[in-house]
Design an enzyme around this catalytic site. Structure first.
Site, PDB file in Angstrom:
ATOM      1  N   HIS A 157       0.874  -1.181   0.000  1.00  0.00           N
ATOM      2  CA  HIS A 157       0.000   0.000   0.000  1.00  0.00           C
ATOM      3  C   HIS A 157       0.910   1.229   0.000  1.00  0.00           C
ATOM      4  CE1 HIS A 157      -3.770  -2.219   1.681  1.00  0.00           C
ATOM      5  NE2 HIS A 157      -3.822  -2.085   0.366  1.00  0.00           N
ATOM      6  N   ASP A 168       1.159   4.112   1.392  1.00  0.00           N
ATOM      7  CA  ASP A 168       1.684   4.801   2.578  1.00  0.00           C
ATOM      8  C   ASP A 168       2.893   4.075   3.168  1.00  0.00           C
ATOM      9  OD1 ASP A 168      -0.468   2.947   3.065  1.00  0.00           O
ATOM     10  OD2 ASP A 168      -0.559   3.569   5.161  1.00  0.00           O
ATOM     11  N   HIS A 169       3.185   2.868   2.658  1.00  0.00           N
ATOM     12  CA  HIS A 169       4.311   2.087   3.186  1.00  0.00           C
ATOM     13  C   HIS A 169       5.459   1.950   2.193  1.00  0.00           C
ATOM     14  CE1 HIS A 169       1.937   0.784   6.714  1.00  0.00           C
ATOM     15  NE2 HIS A 169       0.959   1.095   5.878  1.00  0.00           N
ATOM     16  N   HIS A 171      -3.900  -8.759   6.356  1.00  0.00           N
ATOM     17  CA  HIS A 171      -4.278  -7.469   5.784  1.00  0.00           C
ATOM     18  C   HIS A 171      -4.856  -7.773   4.400  1.00  0.00           C
ATOM     19  CE1 HIS A 171      -4.080  -3.142   5.866  1.00  0.00           C
ATOM     20  NE2 HIS A 171      -3.249  -3.037   4.852  1.00  0.00           N
ATOM     21  N   ASP A 199       0.651  -3.413   8.346  1.00  0.00           N
ATOM     22  CA  ASP A 199      -0.728  -3.209   8.762  1.00  0.00           C
ATOM     23  C   ASP A 199      -1.332  -4.582   8.980  1.00  0.00           C
ATOM     24  OD1 ASP A 199      -0.225  -0.571   8.173  1.00  0.00           O
ATOM     25  OD2 ASP A 199      -1.584  -0.435   6.487  1.00  0.00           O
ATOM     26  N   HIS A 219       0.795   5.183  12.780  1.00  0.00           N
ATOM     27  CA  HIS A 219      -0.062   4.881  11.630  1.00  0.00           C
ATOM     28  C   HIS A 219      -1.502   5.306  11.940  1.00  0.00           C
ATOM     29  CE1 HIS A 219      -2.241   2.352   8.640  1.00  0.00           C
ATOM     30  NE2 HIS A 219      -1.140   2.429   7.933  1.00  0.00           N
TER      31      HIS A 219
HETATM   32 ZN   LIG Z   1      -1.023   1.675   6.008  1.00  0.00          ZN
HETATM   33 ZN   LIG Z   2      -2.153  -1.246   4.276  1.00  0.00          ZN
END
Ligand SMILES: [Zn+2]
Ligand SMILES: [Zn+2]
Length: 316
Positions: A65, A67-68, A141, A209, A267
């Protein structure tokens, strides 16, 4: 002197906010530097935090994802531009190989050959790395996600009073440590076990996550420092379940069950502001009595010293 600390580069989930960058965390551990989940903007956050591309020895991506991982291109190109000449290993879920390749080769630049991929698959993967072992385990996840853990091997701590009582001094101490026993000038035999005590290794885990799952508990088991996502508070637990995230209460449950010494929450969903931080701590406190840090960008959080069980709030 050895440095063991978390340098927080970003603390926001999904989208950055005015006060929180996308994720990004450097765990400094003696000479190693584990860069976890470089989100967008990580290169500039490193500058603000006083972290150099030369400090990075691992890039560990939990999942793909944005944001990572959207910071991977900038970090990779900075490693190349700054002519980092040590190996930088890159761990990431093997199922996301296509994303790794795109991020790794995102634009035109003078490339480097120091970055070596370590795609992760299966239930547990371990790599020796300098003074520690890095372990990856699967999380739960919507896309495949792996958490990571750093472990220092246990050792032994010399006991000065026992050494003195048996007449072991100077170079004899090194001989005892190397050989496990020695004969003193008076003819008696002294063993290492008599003059030392076990010293447990230190450890840190990085969990995000994920939903509650076995992997999260295995990664966090007994660690000195746990960095964990707590995207939501419990009043959004339905949303947490839907999107495969933890609430602060669940992060606290993991920390309590695993005997974690210092818990770092991060997070955070963009719906919360820094004014909500006490609510995250309150939820954790329902199950966990240890040290809690609600992470902010550019914060430095020390790995707690052995035997140092006092609550310490890290500051910028
Ligand atoms: Zn995330
Ligand atoms: Zn994620």
């Amino acid at each position: 002197m050895s440095v063991r600390e978390l340098v927080v580069l970003g603390t926001s989930s999904a989208v950055p906010t005015r006060h929180r960058n996308h994720n990004g965390y450097l765990l400094r551990w003696d000479g190693e530097g584990f860069l976890f989940d470089p989100g967008e903007g990580t290169q500039r956050q490193m500058l603000h935090a006083g972290v150099s591309a030369h400090d990075v020895t691992w890039i560990c991506v939990t999942h793909f994802h944005g944001d990572h991982c959207l910071g991977v291109p900038g970090v990779v190109q900075r490693i190349a531009r700054d002519k980092v000449n040590h190996e930088v290993r890159a761990a990431y879920p093997a199922s996301g190989e296509i994303y790794w390749r795109r991020l790794r080769n995102a634009s035109a630049f003078a490339d480097t050959d120091v970055i070596t991929p370590r795609p992760v698959s299966g239930e547990v993967v371990r790599w020796p790395s300098g003074p520690v072992t890095l372990t990856a385990r699967p999380l739960s996840h919507p896309v495949q996600s792996y958490g990571y853990r750093v472990d220092e091997p246990g050792g032994r701590r010399m006991l000065p009073e026992e050494l003195a009582r048996r007449g072991v001094r100077g170079p004899m101490i090194g001989e005892l440590q190397r050989n496990g026993s020695l004969t003193t000038p008076d003819g008696s035999t002294v063993t290492l076990d008599e003059c030392s005590a076990p010293r447990p290794g230190q450890s840190a885990a990085f969990v995000m996550d994920t939903r509650l799952c076995d992997g999260a508990f295995a990664l966090a088991d007994g660690v000195d420092l746990l960095v964990i996502e707590s995207t939501f508070l419990s009043d959004e637990s339905a949303m947490a379940a839907q999107y495969g995230h933890l609430t602060a209460a669940q992060a606290g449950q993991i920390a309590a069950a695993c005997g974690v010494r210092r818990l770092v929450l991060t997070h955070f969903s963009e719906r919360y502001t820094t004014a909500d931080e006490p609510r995250f701590v309150d939820e954790v406190r329902k199950s966990y009595a240890g040290d809690v840090v609600t992470a902010r960008d550019l914060m430095r959080v020390p790995v707690p010293k052995r035997g140092d069980y006092q609550v310490q709030r890290a500051t910028k």
